[in-house]
Design a protein around this motif. Structure first.
Motif, PDB file in Angstrom:
ATOM      1  N   ALA A 155      59.771  25.674  26.365  1.00 30.25           N
ATOM      2  CA  ALA A 155      57.845  26.005  26.677  1.00 30.25           C
ATOM      3  C   ALA A 155      57.127  25.333  26.396  1.00 30.25           C
ATOM      4  O   ALA A 155      56.278  25.637  27.073  1.00 30.25           O
ATOM      5  CB  ALA A 155      58.015  27.248  25.633  1.00 30.25           C
ATOM      6  N   LEU A 184      48.294  36.343  29.679  1.00 28.32           N
ATOM      7  CA  LEU A 184      49.532  36.591  29.016  1.00 28.32           C
ATOM      8  C   LEU A 184      49.701  36.556  27.480  1.00 28.32           C
ATOM      9  O   LEU A 184      50.308  37.061  27.174  1.00 28.32           O
ATOM     10  CB  LEU A 184      50.652  34.876  29.550  1.00 28.32           C
ATOM     11  N   LEU A 192      55.451  41.852  25.846  1.00 30.42           N
ATOM     12  CA  LEU A 192      56.281  41.082  26.734  1.00 30.42           C
ATOM     13  C   LEU A 192      57.524  40.525  26.705  1.00 30.42           C
ATOM     14  O   LEU A 192      58.040  40.708  27.983  1.00 30.42           O
ATOM     15  CB  LEU A 192      55.532  39.094  26.567  1.00 30.42           C
ATOM     16  N   ILE A 196      60.517  41.502  30.206  1.00 29.33           N
ATOM     17  CA  ILE A 196      60.996  40.827  31.084  1.00 29.33           C
ATOM     18  C   ILE A 196      62.663  40.927  31.098  1.00 29.33           C
ATOM     19  O   ILE A 196      63.148  41.128  31.682  1.00 29.33           O
ATOM     20  CB  ILE A 196      60.335  38.939  30.154  1.00 29.33           C
ATOM     21  N   ASN A 206      68.225  34.134  30.594  1.00 28.23           N
ATOM     22  CA  ASN A 206      66.154  35.159  29.843  1.00 28.23           C
ATOM     23  C   ASN A 206      65.458  35.024  29.499  1.00 28.23           C
ATOM     24  O   ASN A 206      64.497  35.764  29.251  1.00 28.23           O
ATOM     25  CB  ASN A 206      66.639  36.500  30.035  1.00 28.23           C
ATOM     26  N   ILE A 209      63.557  32.343  29.339  1.00 34.92           N
ATOM     27  CA  ILE A 209      62.453  32.577  30.593  1.00 34.92           C
ATOM     28  C   ILE A 209      61.255  33.644  29.414  1.00 34.92           C
ATOM     29  O   ILE A 209      60.167  32.754  29.737  1.00 34.92           O
ATOM     30  CB  ILE A 209      62.837  33.262  31.756  1.00 34.92           C
ATOM     31  N   ALA A 210      62.187  33.844  28.888  1.00 34.48           N
ATOM     32  CA  ALA A 210      60.927  35.313  27.737  1.00 34.48           C
ATOM     33  C   ALA A 210      60.202  34.395  27.250  1.00 34.48           C
ATOM     34  O   ALA A 210      59.186  34.269  26.631  1.00 34.48           O
ATOM     35  CB  ALA A 210      61.538  36.134  27.317  1.00 34.48           C
ATOM     36  N   THR A 212      59.335  30.996  27.198  1.00 33.31           N
ATOM     37  CA  THR A 212      58.561  30.512  27.972  1.00 33.31           C
ATOM     38  C   THR A 212      57.538  30.852  28.435  1.00 33.31           C
ATOM     39  O   THR A 212      56.298  30.794  28.221  1.00 33.31           O
ATOM     40  CB  THR A 212      59.535  29.747  28.855  1.00 33.31           C
ATOM     41  N   PHE A 213      57.113  32.500  28.556  1.00 36.21           N
ATOM     42  CA  PHE A 213      56.390  32.835  29.564  1.00 36.21           C
ATOM     43  C   PHE A 213      54.941  33.143  28.162  1.00 36.21           C
ATOM     44  O   PHE A 213      54.078  32.784  28.030  1.00 36.21           O
ATOM     45  CB  PHE A 213      57.002  34.709  29.566  1.00 36.21           C
ATOM     46  N   SER A 214      56.058  33.689  26.986  1.00 37.66           N
ATOM     47  CA  SER A 214      54.975  33.676  25.788  1.00 37.66           C
ATOM     48  C   SER A 214      54.801  32.670  25.378  1.00 37.66           C
ATOM     49  O   SER A 214      53.663  32.644  24.077  1.00 37.66           O
ATOM     50  CB  SER A 214      55.659  34.510  24.587  1.00 37.66           C
TER      51      SER A 214
END
Lengths: 342, 708
Positions: A155, A184, A192, A196, A206, A209-210, A212-214
């Motif tokens: 992240a 976001l 979120l 994801i 994953n 990734i989740a 990182t997105f949040s």
């Protein structure tokens, strides 16, 4: 009073202080981190080497702890946090070499802590399926730490890069990055995560990734703000006037000067991410059974632990999570305190 | 030791008058992690009603600590460790918090450097002013507002009703400072403490505030403590002056007497390092004070100034604490110099080696009709934006080895010009030619490496000019590698050493981080970095304005030495006319993006003047009692650059403005001599008939008395 700081005489540098220089500390950190990641994420690929990779990480962890504790000795809070965090890191790297029972093998169900059964002394007792809680806590710690810190690092990588671009370059890049970030950020974090993980499937990668997105949008905002401040400094202008490329200015001239607040924020965020990952596994998303994980342990114990006698099954992993997060938060507080003092 | 001598007060006809403020052997220390740090030691001061007393000294000399001690605002780690502060005969240090609170604001008021920081941004000016009276004098609200308005009028704020209703951010810096002074005067204090009240303001605005401060004593009978680093301002505002160095008062006396006959080596050094009108870069260069201010916990034994003093004698100067000694033949003066009777004070300082002025070479930079406009975005609903004309038809040229100064107040577009020149911005119109390369519309990414290397910059703020994360050596080395001066690693290191030698810093500094350097040292590194790529032209954007005067002199001399040696063209951007007069060959005076006047330095400083140049010259405080200035105080503030007056940009403040012409028609160029261009509507005869702003009082004494 005085606007001009006089040069300070440089005292002789002892060994530990020499190791405290960022380059050495970073090397030690990598020496712990790379084997841990290799062990947890790529254990199968390592084959026979798997049982050796973590050996160098143990002295590295001890040394790094000594160095950090010495550097931060001014702040009791920071050292307390550091001690909590390194207690868990040390357990995580030495887990394979400790005389522990197999965390997934049922031995004797419902053994309360500090009792002996079948010739084995159970420090923390066993769970309802008869698995040793001590072994599960320590192995679980390894997974929580590896995934938590990796996710935070990912992240940070994304957030910092985007923040630097938005803050330093500005213009349409800033508009795009900030807009996507705001979109976001407007999602509740849990929604979120669930979106994801349901879409990508449930695995450690994953989760990264989740997270990182949040988290990246929030990090992006922090870095953007700091970059906006620093970019008006004369040393940045000096770099521009000698025709440096933007990427070099961002990474070499700008980034090192915003690291202070970023490190404090990273410590706090490690705590949040640990909470998030534990919550996800508790919800049954992310890391899958039977391998031990604190969130999973809390989930599995949630019904049994309603009986007061067996509440230890829930208390042990819960306390573990809390102490690790407390450690991260205390470290952040201590670092902030030290940065404000000078 | 006892400085509280029986000094007659001008207004003291009969009966003893209690001094408003008396500091007796005051010592203040700060307690830090490093232990006790003495900030002020053995400080004496006696302030009679209606007098103004200046405290002057460089940063770290303890002048602000004295002010804080008077206000009893030392904070958690500061403490008065000795002596007493008597206000009207009562010791402030022994007063109860309740009494102190009543005295502060009502009887002692303080004005700080940053006016914006002293005003509450969420209250209107009127409400803030009225609050003082509501609290201290318990007046009713309408009466308080009425008094506040009257006070604003008396500090000559234009349109007081509008200001009363405005929030602090809606008024200009000069007006903010007037409001702060009005607030301080509202409850009619006996003592006003001013801590660098004009440092954040432009010269022409400063001149107005100084004028106001001078009137306060007369109009309100207020005693004033005026803290400043600027000797010229002290001369203009104060009756008495105390020169401070390293926490001690080193010399005390009436301003005029002290300035005329200096009796302490430090004061002498200070005067030698400021660019007085008599200084000249060829025949009478500035003489910096050697060495550095000692750290508060590392002060030498005996005289604090000893290690930097040219009259130092081991055995007497460093044997023990030096008391304040009376000055022979001057009743009210004291000096902390043990050799006061031995030093020949009239002897001018050793004349430094004369430097021949380098003959200017060919034209290197040619700027023609250069304009830079910014489009202000009107926002998403406002539609079309407005245009800020930051630079408007600039035309001038600069030769090799020449120093061209750009002078102007904030917002005049001088920094924008530097940005266009270095390629951080591109010109809207017109051309810049460096040698035979066109630069005007070429951003830095599109310039070739040679052009970029040929044009480097020295920046203003020493604390910002170096990247705090990298060592000094690596920052210089980066420039060397970037411009391909040297490629071999060993040669690069050699060149870094050579550059550090050039700016007179030890080679070991290459490994240091910027935070281990003092402001002056950082600025030297900044100069080394600018010259690392062998530039043909260096733009110096206020390179010394953030430094202490003695350091300023050293850095200025250094910059000029290097320039002379390398035959570099120097574009020197500054707001400080004294320094510009000292070092520039030619001067451009800018106002609101236009060059109002340009010419050789002696042409600018002598009539005919542009009216703006005249006002600027008059506004500069000069620390020389022999210079008499003609007062030209401008009214009003700088117009916003986004909304400049239609005709001559200066017409709104110009004392000579011709209504109907100046504010409508752009002014024509008047060229009294080749190269000297004045942009003005005034008739050539009027301009030619202008009298000089500065003149000497007694021309015959000037040659004799040398430096002081």
């Amino acid at each position: 009073m005085s606007a001009i700081a006089e040069p300070l005489p440089s005292p002789p540098v002892p060994v530990l202080a020499r190791l405290a220089r960022p380059r050495f500390a970073l090397a030690l950190l990598l020496l712990i981190w790379v084997p841990l990641v290799a062990y947890v994420m790529f254990g199968r690929e390592l084959g026979p080497y798997r049982s050796y990779v973590l050996i160098p990480a143990i002295p590295a962890a001890l040394l790094l702890y000594a160095v950090a504790a010495r550097t931060w000795r001014e702040s009791t809070i920071a050292v307390a946090g550091l001690t909590l965090v390194f207690f868990w890191i040390l357990l995580a790297v030495s887990a394979p070499y400790l005389p522990l029972l197999d965390p997934n093998k049922p031995v004797a169900p419902f053994v309360t802590p500090f009792t002996e059964r079948n010739g084995i002394f159970f420090w923390l007792g066993t769970d309802m399926r008869g698995r040793d809680l001590l072994a599960r806590t320590i192995w679980g710690c390894q997974r929580v730490l590896v995934w938590g810190i990796t996710a935070t690092a990912a992240a940070y990588l994304v957030g910092t890069m985007l923040g630097l671009i938005a803050g330093y370059r500005g213009g349409w890049r800033d508009e795009v990055v900030s807009f996507v970030g705001n979109v976001l950020l407007s999602f509740p974090v849990m929604v979120l995560f669930i979106l994801i993980l349901n879409y990508l499937g449930q695995s450690g990668f994953n989760i990264v990734i989740a997270v990182t997105f949040s988290s990246a949008p929030a990090i992006m905002r922090i870095v953007r703000g700091l970059a906006l401040d620093v970019k008006s400094r004369d040393y940045i202008h000096a770099a521009q006037v000698r025709g440096e490329r933007p990427l070099r200015i961002m990474l070499v001239e700008l980034l090192p000067n915003v690291r202070g607040p970023l490190i404090v924020d990273a410590c706090l965020r490690l705590g949040y991410t640990t909470v998030a990952i534990t919550t996800l596994t508790f919800l049954g998303l992310g890391l899958q059974p039977p391998d031990p994980d604190w969130g999973l342990m809390i989930k599995e114990a949630s019904t049994t632990a309603l009986v007061f006698k067996f509440s230890y099954m829930l208390v042990v992993p819960a306390l573990s999570v809390s102490s690790l997060i407390l450690g991260f938060n205390l470290m952040a507080d201590g670092l902030r305190e030290m940065s404000l003092r000078d | 030791m006892d400085q509280a001598l029986d000094r007659p007060h001008p207004s003291a006809e009969s009966g003893p008058i209690v001094p408003v403020l008396e500091c007796r052997n005051l010592s203040v220390s700060y307690y830090t992690r490093a232990g006790e740090v003495p900030a002020v030691t053995d400080f004496n001061l006696r302030l009679m009603p209606g007098e103004a007393h200046g405290l002057v000294g460089e940063s770290g000399c303890g002048k602000s600590t004295v002010a804080l001690a008077i206000m009893q605002y030392l904070g958690g780690n500061g403490r008065i460790v000795g002596g007493e502060i008597l206000f009207d005969g009562r010791d402030l240090a022994k007063m109860k918090a309740e009494d102190l609170r009543r005295i502060r604001g009502a009887e002692i008021a303080m004005v700080y450097q940053e006016p914006m920081a002293s005003l509450n941004p969420s209250m209107t000016v009127g409400a803030q002013l009225a609050e003082v009276l509501l609290y201290h004098d318990r007046l009713s609200r309408p009466t308080a507002l009425e008094r506040a308005r009257a006070m604003l009028e008396s500090v000559r704020v234009p349109d007081p009703d509008r200001i009363m209703a405005a929030y602090p951010h809606q008024i200009s810096g000069g007006q903010q400072q007037r409001v702060v002074i009005a607030m301080a005067l509202l409850s009619n204090p006996k003592l006003l403490v001013l801590d660098e009240p004009t440092t954040a303001l432009d010269v022409t605005i400063e001149a107005g505030i100084v004028e106001l401060i001078r009137e306060i004593g007369a109009a309100h009978g207020t005693s004033i403590i005026y803290i400043s680093h600027n000797l010229g301002l002290i001369l203009e505002t104060c009756d008495w002056v105390t020169v401070m160095y390293a926490g001690e008062a080193v010399e005390v006396g009436p301003v005029g007497e002290l300035f005329d006959a200096i009796r302490h080596p430090y004061t002498r050094g200070l005067f030698a390092s400021i660019p007085l009108p008599s200084a000249d870069k060829i025949s009478r260069p500035l003489v910096p004070i050697p060495g550095q201010l000692p750290l508060p916990y590392d002060r030498p034994r005996g005289c604090n100034f000893g290690p930097r003093c040219e009259f130092f004698i081991a055995g007497s100067c460093d044997s023990g604490p030096i008391p304040m000694l009376p000055v022979w033949n001057a009743e009210h003066r004291r000096s902390r110099c043990i050799r006061i009777d031995e030093i020949d004070w009239e002897r001018p300082p050793a004349p430094p080696a004369l430097q021949a002025a380098p003959p200017p070479g060919d034209i290197l930079l040619k700027v023609e009709d250069l304009s830079k406009h910014y489009e202000l975005e009107g926002g998403f609903l406002a539609g079309g934006g407005r245009t800020v004309k930051a630079n408007e038809s600039l035309t001038f040229d600069a030769r090799e080895a020449e120093t061209v100064a750009i002078v102007g107040e904030s917002g005049c577009g001088k920094s924008t010009f530097a940005k266009v020149l270095t390629g951080l911005e591109t010109a809207t119109d017109g051309s810049i030619r460096l040698g035979d390369v066109e630069l005007g519309a070429v951003p830095i990414e599109k310039r070739d490496a040679r052009t970029v290397a040929a044009l480097q910059m020295v920046f203003q703020n020493p604390f910002d000019t170096l990247n705090p994360s990298h060592s000094v050596g690596s920052q210089i080395a980066r420039v060397i590698r970037k411009f391909g001066v040297e490629r071999d690693e060993a040669k690069v290191r050699q060149r870094v050493d050579a550059l550090l030698d050039m700016v007179k810093l030890p080679r070991a500094f290459a490994r240091r981080k910027p935070r281990q350097l003092s402001g002056g040292q950082k600025q030297r590194v900044g100069i080394a970095r600018a010259f690392a790529g062998n530039p043909r032209m260096v733009i110096a954007d206020e390179p010394v304005s953030a430094l202490d005067v003695s350091v300023q002199a050293a850095v200025t001399e250094l910059l000029m030495d290097i320039q002379r040696e390398h035959r570099t063209t120097l574009i020197f951007i500054s707001h400080d006319l004294s320094i510009v007069r000292y070092l520039a060959d030619r001067i451009l005076v800018m106002y609101l993006g236009r060059i109002m006047e340009q010419g050789r330095t002696e042409e600018i400083f002598a009539p005919p003047y542009h009216p703006y140049t005249e006002a600027l010259l008059s506004a500069v405080p000069v620390a020389d009692t022999r210079i008499e200035k003609r007062k030209v105080v401008l009214s009003g503030d700088l117009p916003s650059p986004s909304d400049p007056p239609a005709g001559c940009p200066f017409s709104t403040r110009c004392p000579y403005a011709i209504p109907g012409t100046c504010d409508v028609v752009p002014p024509p160029v008047f060229e009294p001599s080749p190269g000297h261009r004045i942009l003005c509507h005034l008739a050539p005869e009027t301009l030619m008939a202008m009298k000089p702003v500065m003149s000497e009082r007694e021309p015959e004494t000037r040659a004799a008395s040398g430096s002081s």
